[in-house]
Each structure stands twice: as C-alpha cells, then as structure tokens.
Scaffold this motif. Structure first.
Motif, mmCIF file in Angstrom:
data_model
loop_
_atom_site.group_PDB
_atom_site.id
_atom_site.type_symbol
_atom_site.label_atom_id
_atom_site.label_comp_id
_atom_site.label_asym_id
_atom_site.label_seq_id
_atom_site.Cartn_x
_atom_site.Cartn_y
_atom_site.Cartn_z
ATOM 1 N N SER A 5 2.990 -8.989 -1.940
ATOM 2 C CA SER A 5 4.177 -8.906 -0.998
ATOM 3 C C SER A 5 3.958 -8.194 0.182
ATOM 4 O O SER A 5 5.032 -8.357 1.322
ATOM 5 N N ASN A 6 2.945 -7.843 1.049
ATOM 6 C CA ASN A 6 2.554 -6.728 2.273
ATOM 7 C C ASN A 6 2.466 -8.624 2.763
ATOM 8 O O ASN A 6 2.641 -9.487 2.607
ATOM 9 N N PRO A 7 3.295 -8.100 4.400
ATOM 10 C CA PRO A 7 3.766 -9.487 5.052
ATOM 11 C C PRO A 7 1.929 -9.730 5.816
ATOM 12 O O PRO A 7 1.696 -11.228 6.180
ATOM 13 N N GLU A 8 1.651 -8.581 5.490
ATOM 14 C CA GLU A 8 -0.600 -9.373 5.996
ATOM 15 C C GLU A 8 -1.386 -10.629 4.706
ATOM 16 O O GLU A 8 -2.799 -10.293 4.737
ATOM 17 N N PHE A 9 -0.504 -10.298 3.468
ATOM 18 C CA PHE A 9 -0.990 -10.795 2.293
ATOM 19 C C PHE A 9 -1.400 -12.133 2.883
ATOM 20 O O PHE A 9 -0.101 -12.784 2.609
ATOM 21 N N TRP A 46 -8.974 6.136 10.542
ATOM 22 C CA TRP A 46 -7.623 6.066 11.501
ATOM 23 C C TRP A 46 -6.815 6.772 11.098
ATOM 24 O O TRP A 46 -6.726 7.598 9.079
ATOM 25 N N ASN A 47 -6.002 7.352 11.267
ATOM 26 C CA ASN A 47 -4.858 8.321 11.170
ATOM 27 C C ASN A 47 -3.716 8.164 11.048
ATOM 28 O O ASN A 47 -3.386 7.497 11.670
ATOM 29 N N GLU A 52 0.900 2.889 3.711
ATOM 30 C CA GLU A 52 1.277 1.563 3.682
ATOM 31 C C GLU A 52 1.138 0.982 4.636
ATOM 32 O O GLU A 52 0.055 -0.605 4.977
ATOM 33 N N GLU A 53 0.827 1.029 5.790
ATOM 34 C CA GLU A 53 -0.064 1.178 6.874
ATOM 35 C C GLU A 53 -1.647 0.669 6.462
ATOM 36 O O GLU A 53 -1.756 0.270 7.679
ATOM 37 N N SER A 56 -2.110 -2.449 5.520
ATOM 38 C CA SER A 56 -1.895 -3.921 6.035
ATOM 39 C C SER A 56 -3.206 -3.699 6.908
ATOM 40 O O SER A 56 -3.304 -5.732 8.029
ATOM 41 N N ASP A 57 -3.098 -2.618 7.527
ATOM 42 C CA ASP A 57 -4.031 -2.186 8.460
ATOM 43 C C ASP A 57 -5.594 -3.890 7.694
ATOM 44 O O ASP A 57 -6.242 -4.641 8.625
ATOM 45 N N ALA A 58 -5.921 -2.944 6.846
ATOM 46 C CA ALA A 58 -7.091 -3.855 5.646
ATOM 47 C C ALA A 58 -6.671 -4.958 5.099
ATOM 48 O O ALA A 58 -7.607 -6.197 6.115
ATOM 49 N N LEU A 59 -6.080 -5.647 5.202
ATOM 50 C CA LEU A 59 -5.363 -6.968 5.258
ATOM 51 C C LEU A 59 -5.462 -7.673 6.425
ATOM 52 O O LEU A 59 -6.009 -8.901 5.993
#
Ligand code: NAD
Length: 346
Positions: A5-9, A46-47, A52-53, A56-59
């Motif tokens: 359900s992650n918006p980036e998925f 990265w920091n 979750e952040e 999202s970045d990986a996706l």
C-alpha cells in the motif's frame, strides 16, 4: 509498515530488507523490473528520518531505474539499494561488508554501483563479498566512478535542449545555475566552464562553493535561492524533489536539466512547467550516462566507444521527447514515462 500500500509501490518484482545488528547495517533492495536484464541502479547511503522514508525511496528510485535503463537501450532492468545511515557511530568497512553479503543473497537479480553517499572505495568493500557490483576502480573491465559519464551525458543533453528551446548551438555564453556540486555537479561545472558557460552555484558544503568560485569563476548563491536565478538553465544536481509547489513559482530558467533523480516532487508538476513554458529534460533520460558506463563494465568487456555512442543517444531521446511533448501538448515527464512503459510492456 506495508509495502503493497506504499504509494511508490508499482508492482515491483521483489523487495528485500536486510539487517546486520553488529555493523548497524539496515537496507532495502528493491527490484522493480528485470525484463531487459538483471536489475541495476546505485546504492544510496543516507540519513533517512525513518524506515518508511527509506523504503519509499528504494521503491521510487528502482522504478526510475527501469525506465532509465530501458530508454538508454542497455540490457539491464531497474533496481536500487538504500542503506539507512546509522545515527550511532559505525565502522564503514564493516557496514559495507554486511551490505555486500546482503547483495550476494539476492543472487544476481540486483547489481549495484555508486549513488549518493557511496564511493568507489565502498564498492571495493562490497566486492569482497559479492560479484554483483560495478563502478569498481580495479578489475578486468573496471569502469570507475560513473559520475563523470553522467556529467558528460548531461552536457550533451543541455546542448540539445538549448538548440531546441533557444535556437542556439553550443553552451558558450549560456548561464547555468547548478544546485549541488558533488560528484556529478562539480564535474558538470568544470565541463561547462571549459565550453564558456557562466556558472551560478550553491551547495551546503562551503568548501565546494569556494572551490568553484576560485577555479571556475562561479557566482555563489545560497541554497534557498539557486532555483530562482535568472539563468538559461537550472540544473538540479543535489537530491530529488527540488522542483515542487514551493520552488516552482520562482523558477526563472527556460530549461531544467540536471543529474538529480526524481526532480519533480510529484508528476503533476510537469504540466505546470509546460504551462510556464519551461522545458524540462526528464531526469532519467538526461542522467543515464553513469549507468551506461556501468552497463559496459557489467557486460565483462568495457568498451569506451560503445559507452560514448549510447551516451550520445541521450540527445536523440530528448529530441524525441521534446517533439512529442510539443505536438501533443503533454508534459515531457509524461511523454518519457509513456515511452519507457511501452518498451517495458507495462
Ligand atoms: P553527491 O552526494 O556527490 O553530491 C550531492 C551534492 O549536493 C553534495 O555536494 C551535497 O552537499 C549537495 N547538496 C545536498 N543538499 C543540497 C541542497 N539542498 N542544496 C545544494 N546542494 C545540496 O551526489 P552525486 O553522485 O553528485 O549525485 C547527485 C544527484 O544525481 C543525486 O540525486 C543522484 O541520485 C543523481 N545521479 C547521480 C549519478 C552519478 O553518476 N553519480 C547518476 C545519475 C543520477
């Protein structure tokens, strides 16, 4: 935390999470699509504010890699690794050794290289644990840091963009505002200086801006003002999202062309750029030089002229996007997405 359900998925083929409590290594490896070949894309260190952040970045970044690699015409799919930088003191070698072991467990579905916060030395550490790594300094077909090749592609893309938008041949006398003077940004600044462009620069690292002022005759401005300069080209070469609802009204440049991945904070910014008559060079087309170089290393026979030809293809891809965008009055980011999705059959 939910992946699906992650918006980036985006129906990613697989997503891995690995931890190694001893070295404090925690990472996500996202494999978006392997239709064109094993997934490849750099590792970001990265920091992140939270898991979750990072996820999202990986996706998001792995999807962009699928699109980038498909349009670059290289036999690689899209993937990305992100490592969450520990808040506590850590041993870099131990951490990247653990990350190398994690990559090895993915069994070749993902091949890594450098991205933000990661150096060729870190790649050498990863190599002690796995063969699924490129961007190495030594080895039979080692290709080194991909950043100069990324900068090369951006320069060629800028030439195409000024020809299209301003009717000008070459970048002599053109003013470029560069946000971020890291591996790509500084190399790009050097190349632009060499061909007679004027530079306006900013970076949170004052040593880099000082160096650019002294070596490249650059004008230094604050990080809050760089996007708003009266320049021909705004070149985002720091992190993603720098073109967003807050910065958009102040952008004065005719062209946006830079290295950063995911420059638009969301895809709806594209139509707003079109309405403002700003020509945006889609990031994953113009910044493909580095992965093209990495692809040659991965093939096992590094071939400089193949790399140069593929990098030159960035011009043709951009020209096609500009043309289709003008004809269909569709933002360049949407045109590029449609071209990539067609190639990927998605
Ligand atoms: P880098 O970490 O070497 O450089 C980033 C620079 O941006 C640093 O100098 C940092 O201090 C600066 N910075 C950070 N926040 C800033 C801000 N708000 N304002 C101004 N400067 C800021 O990274 P890099 O390898 O040069 O990559 C730059 C961007 O290009 C990244 O988004 C990366 O994903 C993308 N990219 C890099 C490559 C490559 O070959 N290295 C390839 C494709 C895309």
């Amino acid at each position: 935390m939910s992946i699906f359900s992650n918006p980036e998925f985006d129906n990613h083929e697989s997503v891995y999470a690995f931890t190694d409590p001893k070295s404090l290594m925690r990472c996500f490896i996202a494999v978006h699509n392997t239709k064109m070949g094993p997934a490849s894309g750099g590792t970001r260190f990265w920091n992140y504010a939270d898991d979750e952040e990072a996820l999202s970045d990986a996706l998001r970044l792995s999807k962009a890699m699928s699109y980038k690699n498909a349009l670059a015409g290289i036999p690689l799919g899209g993937g990305k690794g992100v490592i969450i930088k520990p808040k506590e003191p850590f041993d870099r070698k131990n951490l990247f050794t653990a990350y190398g072991k994690a990559i090895d467990k993915v069994g070749g579905k993902y091949i890594t290289a450098e991205d933000v916060g990661v150096s060729p030395d870190d790649m050498a550490t990863i190599k002690t644990e796995t063969d699924f790594v490129a961007g190495l300094e030594v080895g039979i077909s080692a290709s080194g840091d991909p950043s100069p090749h990324t900068a090369d592609g951006i320069l060629r893309g800028m030439e195409e963009a000024v020809k299209y938008k301003l009717g000008v041949e070459g970048l002599g006398g053109i003013t470029v505002a560069i946000q971020g003077l890291g591996h790509v940004g500084y190399d790009l600044a050097r190349r632009l200086h060499r061909v007679g462009a004027h530079l306006i620069v900013s970076d949170i690292n004052k040593c880099l801006t000082k160096k650019a002022e002294q070596e490249l005759d650059a004008t230094v401005v604050s990080i809050n003002e760089i996007h708003a300069q009266e320049a021909d080209i705004f070149s985002p070469c720091a992190l993603g999202g720098s073109i967003n609802p807050d910065t958009l009204p102040d952008i004065e440049a005719y062209i946006i062309a830079g290295a950063a991945n995911n420059q638009l904070s969301d895809s709806s910014i594209g139509i707003k750029l079109l309405k403002k008559n700003i020509l945006h060079c889609p990031d994953y087309i113009i910044n493909a030089g580095g992965i093209i170089n990495v692809a040659s290393e991965i093939s096992g026979h590094y071939d400089r002229s193949w790399v140069s030809d593929k990098i030159d293809n960035i011009r043709r891809n951009l020209k096609e996007v500009f043309k289709q965008s003008e004809l269909s009055k569709t933002p360049t980011n949407e045109v590029a997405d449609n071209m990539a999705r067609k190639l990927l059959g998605r």
